[in-house]
Design an enzyme around this catalytic site. Sequence first.
Site, PDB file in Angstrom:
ATOM      1  N   ASP A  24      26.131  55.259  53.580  1.00 32.95           N
ATOM      2  CA  ASP A  24      25.916  54.739  54.881  1.00 32.95           C
ATOM      3  C   ASP A  24      26.184  56.018  55.931  1.00 32.95           C
ATOM      4  OD1 ASP A  24      25.263  52.015  54.690  1.00 32.95           O
ATOM      5  OD2 ASP A  24      27.280  51.779  53.889  1.00 32.95           O
ATOM      6  N   HIS A  74      34.661  53.816  50.052  1.00 34.33           N
ATOM      7  CA  HIS A  74      33.576  52.974  49.432  1.00 34.33           C
ATOM      8  C   HIS A  74      34.381  51.896  48.229  1.00 34.33           C
ATOM      9  CE1 HIS A  74      30.472  51.199  46.715  1.00 34.33           C
ATOM     10  NE2 HIS A  74      29.817  51.526  47.798  1.00 34.33           N
ATOM     11  N   HIS A  97      28.832  45.494  55.155  1.00 35.14           N
ATOM     12  CA  HIS A  97      27.823  45.496  54.114  1.00 35.14           C
ATOM     13  C   HIS A  97      26.747  46.389  54.705  1.00 35.14           C
ATOM     14  CE1 HIS A  97      25.633  45.238  50.251  1.00 35.14           C
ATOM     15  NE2 HIS A  97      25.635  43.943  50.209  1.00 35.14           N
TER      16      HIS A  97
END
Length: 465
Positions: free
Chosen positions: A392, A333, A282
Amino acid sequence: MEKNNKYCEITKEILDLTTLCKKNSAIAPEYYSQYDVKRGLRDVNGKGVLTGLTEISEIRASMKDGDRTVPCEGKLFYRGIDIEDIVRGFVREKRFGFEEVTYLLLFGELPDKAELEQFQKMLAGYRTLPTNFVRDVILKAPTPDMMNTLARSVLTLYAYDDKANDITVPNVLRQSLQLIANFPVLSVYGYHAYSHYQGGQSLVIHTPKAELSTAENILYMLRADSKYTEMEARILDVALVLHAEHGGGNNSTFTTHVVTSSGTDTYSTVAASLGSLKGPRHGGANIKVIQMFEDMKRSISDWKDEDEVRAYLDALLNKKAFDRAGLIYGMGHAVYSLSDPRANIFKSFVERLSEEKGMLEEFRLYSMVERLAPEVIAGERKIYKGVSANVDFFSGFVYHMLDLPLELYTPIFAIARISGWSAHRLEELINDGKIIRPAYESVAKHRDYVPLGEREPAFAAENVK
């Protein structure tokens, strides 16, 4: 810092008990399909099981085409407003956007100029820790993990709040605003305590300035000389905006809903959410991206050679490179397929910052990996939906260019996401839902109780094979 070995030692007894634990806890994989279990609360296409309703944000990754649902370019809406429009709006006016977005998430409306100024003053007023909190809590027993430090600080704030257990909406809103205001202070001070006591660095404690934005205060408090460029502050602000909220189904926000539904206090709820965000699947994912790229740069001789980069990516997928986990970090994702809108927004700012920092060559390597990785993944694995770079992928590179320590990557995510968590906690309380309790099917066989004197030893060789 010296530790008691008793707390760290893995003894033979622990290893024996581990064997027994594994033997009696492993569930046959075929049971999950037999009982139609949606593992991870997602179907085979990655679509989440519907567990609630929200007005706070919306993630769009597919659209209807007649009777079919087909992937589409990713979209993210905060309170019904496209995140691309929000970012474009405050960037065009050369304003910082995180405080405005926090107001929008909490209250459902964009503030006018006077409301925004008043809200910023309110946050500045709350950006003060209790007397001696820094000395008595933050500087005591510092740890190398800032998420644990942050969670400990949040739980300790409970003791300083005379209305800690009051879960009426006005009180929870007050607590939420205080936590939103103080997360940057708790995170940065926690890092300075760690770097001083465990890293031998000078202890730096800068008091935040009321006139600075959240992003500016992070850089002001973090750096010994408190200096930063306008570009640095603005791109960090964009990072906070893009991480502030992402639907009710992401792991930490769902944790917020679950724990809130039990009726517990704000500090316990937020600490639980922090524990969720800490995980490398996460909030810790951008650290893995940076570490992967550092390994990549050491492993390939020419950053511009597509064949060499492609071969490294192939090695990653086949568990022959980096951490041998078989993953290209930053790609894919749980929800988005064709694109992550946050990554798309971020990329233009990342390029500008890389120019300012003299790191364009590294940016081009990131861009090459972004382009090649979906092709490599598609060639190796069956894909049920598209694969693209997620937020990210670029956020770690941004923090690296800002010279932020790795220890603060995930806390910065938390500094942003506390706004979304707070909005969802309030939404759960306002709608007075039931305690969240999904079902688990037991697949254990029933058996008779055996009196103590008649039991066979659990660690007999034939019992632990």
